[in-house]
Design a protein around this motif. Structure first.
Motif, PDB file in Angstrom:
ATOM      1  N   LYS A   1      -7.787  26.137   0.195  1.00  0.00           N
ATOM      2  CA  LYS A   1      -8.832  26.716   1.038  1.00  0.00           C
ATOM      3  C   LYS A   1      -9.911  27.277   0.131  1.00  0.00           C
ATOM      4  N   GLY A   2     -11.150  27.064   0.506  1.00  0.00           N
ATOM      5  CA  GLY A   2     -12.254  27.587  -0.281  1.00  0.00           C
ATOM      6  C   GLY A   2     -13.569  27.360   0.423  1.00  0.00           C
ATOM      7  N   PHE A   3     -14.634  27.727  -0.250  1.00  0.00           N
ATOM      8  CA  PHE A   3     -15.972  27.523   0.293  1.00  0.00           C
ATOM      9  C   PHE A   3     -16.603  26.316  -0.385  1.00  0.00           C
ATOM     10  N   PRO A   4     -17.337  25.493   0.349  1.00  0.00           N
ATOM     11  CA  PRO A   4     -17.999  24.342  -0.265  1.00  0.00           C
ATOM     12  C   PRO A   4     -18.858  24.800  -1.441  1.00  0.00           C
ATOM     13  N   PRO A   5     -18.860  24.047  -2.539  1.00  0.00           N
ATOM     14  CA  PRO A   5     -19.600  24.459  -3.730  1.00  0.00           C
ATOM     15  C   PRO A   5     -21.114  24.453  -3.556  1.00  0.00           C
ATOM     16  N   VAL A   6     -21.606  23.676  -2.596  1.00  0.00           N
ATOM     17  CA  VAL A   6     -23.052  23.570  -2.382  1.00  0.00           C
ATOM     18  C   VAL A   6     -23.337  23.761  -0.897  1.00  0.00           C
ATOM     19  N   SER A   7     -24.306  24.600  -0.583  1.00  0.00           N
ATOM     20  CA  SER A   7     -24.734  24.776   0.799  1.00  0.00           C
ATOM     21  C   SER A   7     -26.097  24.104   0.950  1.00  0.00           C
ATOM     22  N   PRO A   8     -26.252  23.254   1.956  1.00  0.00           N
ATOM     23  CA  PRO A   8     -27.517  22.521   2.078  1.00  0.00           C
ATOM     24  C   PRO A   8     -28.682  23.335   2.603  1.00  0.00           C
ATOM     25  N   TYR A   9     -28.413  24.499   3.162  1.00  0.00           N
ATOM     26  CA  TYR A   9     -29.474  25.296   3.763  1.00  0.00           C
ATOM     27  C   TYR A   9     -29.493  26.700   3.176  1.00  0.00           C
ATOM     28  N   VAL A  10     -30.654  27.255   2.988  1.00  0.00           N
ATOM     29  CA  VAL A  10     -30.786  28.637   2.539  1.00  0.00           C
ATOM     30  C   VAL A  10     -30.500  29.548   3.724  1.00  0.00           C
ATOM     31  N   GLY A  11     -29.700  30.566   3.510  1.00  0.00           N
ATOM     32  CA  GLY A  11     -29.414  31.525   4.554  1.00  0.00           C
ATOM     33  C   GLY A  11     -28.223  31.185   5.426  1.00  0.00           C
ATOM     34  N   VAL A  12     -27.595  30.042   5.208  1.00  0.00           N
ATOM     35  CA  VAL A  12     -26.429  29.660   6.000  1.00  0.00           C
ATOM     36  C   VAL A  12     -25.194  30.280   5.358  1.00  0.00           C
ATOM     37  N   SER A  13     -24.381  30.950   6.153  1.00  0.00           N
ATOM     38  CA  SER A  13     -23.156  31.523   5.598  1.00  0.00           C
ATOM     39  C   SER A  13     -22.142  30.398   5.378  1.00  0.00           C
ATOM     40  N   PRO A  14     -21.471  30.401   4.230  1.00  0.00           N
ATOM     41  CA  PRO A  14     -20.521  29.331   3.943  1.00  0.00           C
ATOM     42  C   PRO A  14     -19.311  29.387   4.877  1.00  0.00           C
ATOM     43  N   THR A  15     -18.744  28.239   5.169  1.00  0.00           N
ATOM     44  CA  THR A  15     -17.598  28.116   6.046  1.00  0.00           C
ATOM     45  C   THR A  15     -16.352  27.861   5.217  1.00  0.00           C
TER      46      THR A  15
END
Length: 97
Positions: free
Chosen positions: A3-17
């Motif tokens: 379990k972890g958070f995706p290493p890259v978030s495509p959007y600024v301001g989106v909380s990681p899932t």
């Protein structure tokens, strides 16, 4: 699988899932099923996924929409034994990031 958070978030301001990820990142060649030196498989059927069918996603190129499609399928509240393999069919080679 961890379990972890995706290493890259495509959007600024989106909380990681929180979601399920592979423990060790695969080399780029392993993402191309018929061109990898590490993997003996030449076709998706060679993986012999017997317990579940795979999800096939076809697109011209890797985009933020693919991220939005995959993350809910790997969300932490799913049972890890029920995760289905995801096969991406992309026209263009994805950006390494």
């Amino acid at each position: 699988i961890v379990k972890g958070f995706p290493p890259v978030s495509p959007y600024v301001g989106v909380s990681p899932t929180l979601c399920y990820l592979v423990k060790d990142k695969k080399p780029p060649c392993c993402l191309q099923i018929s061109q990898c030196e590490h993997c003996p498989y030449l076709h998706a059927r060679d993986y012999n996924w017997q317990q579940t069918r795979c999800i096939i996603l076809a697109a011209d190129y890797a985009s933020n929409g693919i991220y939005n499609f995959i993350v809910p399928l790997r969300a932490h509240f799913h049972n890890p034994n029920t995760l289905r393999p995801i096969v991406l069919l992309l026209e263009r080679r994805p950006n390494p990031a």
